[in-house]
Design an enzyme around this catalytic site. Structure first.
Site, mmCIF file in Angstrom:
data_model
loop_
_atom_site.group_PDB
_atom_site.id
_atom_site.type_symbol
_atom_site.label_atom_id
_atom_site.label_comp_id
_atom_site.label_asym_id
_atom_site.label_seq_id
_atom_site.Cartn_x
_atom_site.Cartn_y
_atom_site.Cartn_z
ATOM 1 N N LEU A 74 14.441 1.926 75.636
ATOM 2 C CA LEU A 74 14.196 2.517 74.323
ATOM 3 C C LEU A 74 15.458 3.252 73.932
ATOM 4 O O LEU A 74 15.977 4.046 74.717
ATOM 5 C CB LEU A 74 13.010 3.485 74.375
ATOM 6 C CG LEU A 74 12.747 4.289 73.103
ATOM 7 C CD1 LEU A 74 12.007 3.431 72.084
ATOM 8 C CD2 LEU A 74 11.926 5.527 73.416
ATOM 9 N N VAL B 132 17.877 4.754 70.268
ATOM 10 C CA VAL B 132 18.135 4.911 68.844
ATOM 11 C C VAL B 132 19.643 5.105 68.686
ATOM 12 O O VAL B 132 20.266 5.825 69.476
ATOM 13 C CB VAL B 132 17.372 6.130 68.268
ATOM 14 C CG1 VAL B 132 17.721 6.361 66.805
ATOM 15 C CG2 VAL B 132 15.864 5.937 68.432
ATOM 16 N N GLY C 210 13.204 10.870 63.862
ATOM 17 C CA GLY C 210 11.841 10.447 64.183
ATOM 18 C C GLY C 210 11.731 8.968 64.514
ATOM 19 O O GLY C 210 10.625 8.455 64.719
ATOM 20 N N GLY D 247 12.633 7.397 67.251
ATOM 21 C CA GLY D 247 12.145 7.190 68.616
ATOM 22 C C GLY D 247 10.624 7.198 68.643
ATOM 23 O O GLY D 247 10.002 6.351 69.291
ATOM 24 N N ASP E 230 10.397 4.305 83.125
ATOM 25 C CA ASP E 230 11.237 5.080 84.035
ATOM 26 C C ASP E 230 12.146 5.962 83.192
ATOM 27 O O ASP E 230 13.008 5.453 82.463
ATOM 28 C CB ASP E 230 12.097 4.163 84.915
ATOM 29 C CG ASP E 230 11.267 3.364 85.888
ATOM 30 O OD1 ASP E 230 10.277 3.907 86.412
ATOM 31 O OD2 ASP E 230 11.603 2.185 86.125
ATOM 32 N N TYR F 136 8.787 11.735 76.979
ATOM 33 C CA TYR F 136 7.661 10.820 77.175
ATOM 34 C C TYR F 136 6.350 11.564 77.435
ATOM 35 O O TYR F 136 5.282 11.119 77.024
ATOM 36 C CB TYR F 136 7.950 9.839 78.310
ATOM 37 C CG TYR F 136 8.955 8.779 77.935
ATOM 38 C CD1 TYR F 136 8.683 7.867 76.927
ATOM 39 C CD2 TYR F 136 10.176 8.686 78.585
ATOM 40 C CE1 TYR F 136 9.604 6.889 76.567
ATOM 41 C CE2 TYR F 136 11.104 7.717 78.236
ATOM 42 C CZ TYR F 136 10.812 6.825 77.225
ATOM 43 O OH TYR F 136 11.719 5.862 76.867
ATOM 44 N N PHE G 97 3.810 12.268 74.692
ATOM 45 C CA PHE G 97 2.942 11.178 74.254
ATOM 46 C C PHE G 97 1.785 10.944 75.230
ATOM 47 O O PHE G 97 1.004 10.027 75.045
ATOM 48 C CB PHE G 97 3.742 9.883 74.105
ATOM 49 C CG PHE G 97 4.821 9.985 73.060
ATOM 50 C CD1 PHE G 97 4.517 9.916 71.707
ATOM 51 C CD2 PHE G 97 6.138 10.184 73.434
ATOM 52 C CE1 PHE G 97 5.504 10.026 70.749
ATOM 53 C CE2 PHE G 97 7.137 10.303 72.487
ATOM 54 C CZ PHE G 97 6.817 10.229 71.136
#
Length: 169
Positions: free
Chosen positions: A90, A92, A100, A102, A128, A138, A141
């Site tokens: 992941l 950006v 925002g 991500g 990971d 992470y 979330f």
């Protein structure tokens, strides 16, 4: 308008720079090969105004997880190894960070994982984290650390479905 689509030849991978060489190199040199070989899927965030520029991307792949690393309350329900999806990458681009995107990418990944879970048996999404800062990102979330692997994180399907319903993805 921004949107997410599967990476293809029309996207300008060479100019993407998220500040992490490994992620840049994966997108520039490997991501399309993995799509062609069926190893993973990389999705890019673009703006309709300049559909070649990649604002960010994420990669999903299938994985198998050993239940010994899951929280005991979850692990007891499953055999020794279980199928899941992995948020393998992941990123950006540096010039589009802190907007925002991500969160938007994760929302898209969650949507795809839920769709896949409705058609293929998986227990959740794994990632990971590269460091403690990324781990904290992470965790917001609902990701939880795996036993004995603090930077390896897991998001159960039930949490994914709840996340989707609260974000209206």
């Amino acid at each position: 308008m921004i949107k997410i689509e599967l990476l293809d030849k029309s996207h300008d991978r060479k100019r993407f720079d998220c500040g992490t060489t490994q992620l840049n190199m994966f997108l520039q040199k490997t991501a399309r090969q993995h799509i062609t070989k069926g190893m993973s899927r990389t999705f890019v965030l673009i703006n309709d105004e300049n559909s070649k520029e990649i604002l960010g991307f994420y990669t999903l792949s299938i994985c198998e997880v050993e239940t010994e690393y899951l929280p005991p309350i979850i692990a007891k329900k499953y055999p020794d190894q279980i199928p899941a999806l992995k948020l393998a990458r992941l990123a950006v681009s540096k010039k589009h960070q802190h907007k925002g995107y991500g969160n938007y990418l994760i929302g898209s990944a969650v949507e795809k994982v839920i769709l896949i879970s409705e058609n293929v048996g998986i227990i959740g999404l794994f990632v990971d984290a590269k460091d403690s800062h990324t781990k904290e990102y992470y965790e917001q979330f609902g990701f939880i650390s795996l036993h004995g692997k603090p930077l390896a994180l897991f998001l159960p399907i039930k949490t994914l479905v709840h996340y989707k319903s609260t974000t209206n993805q």
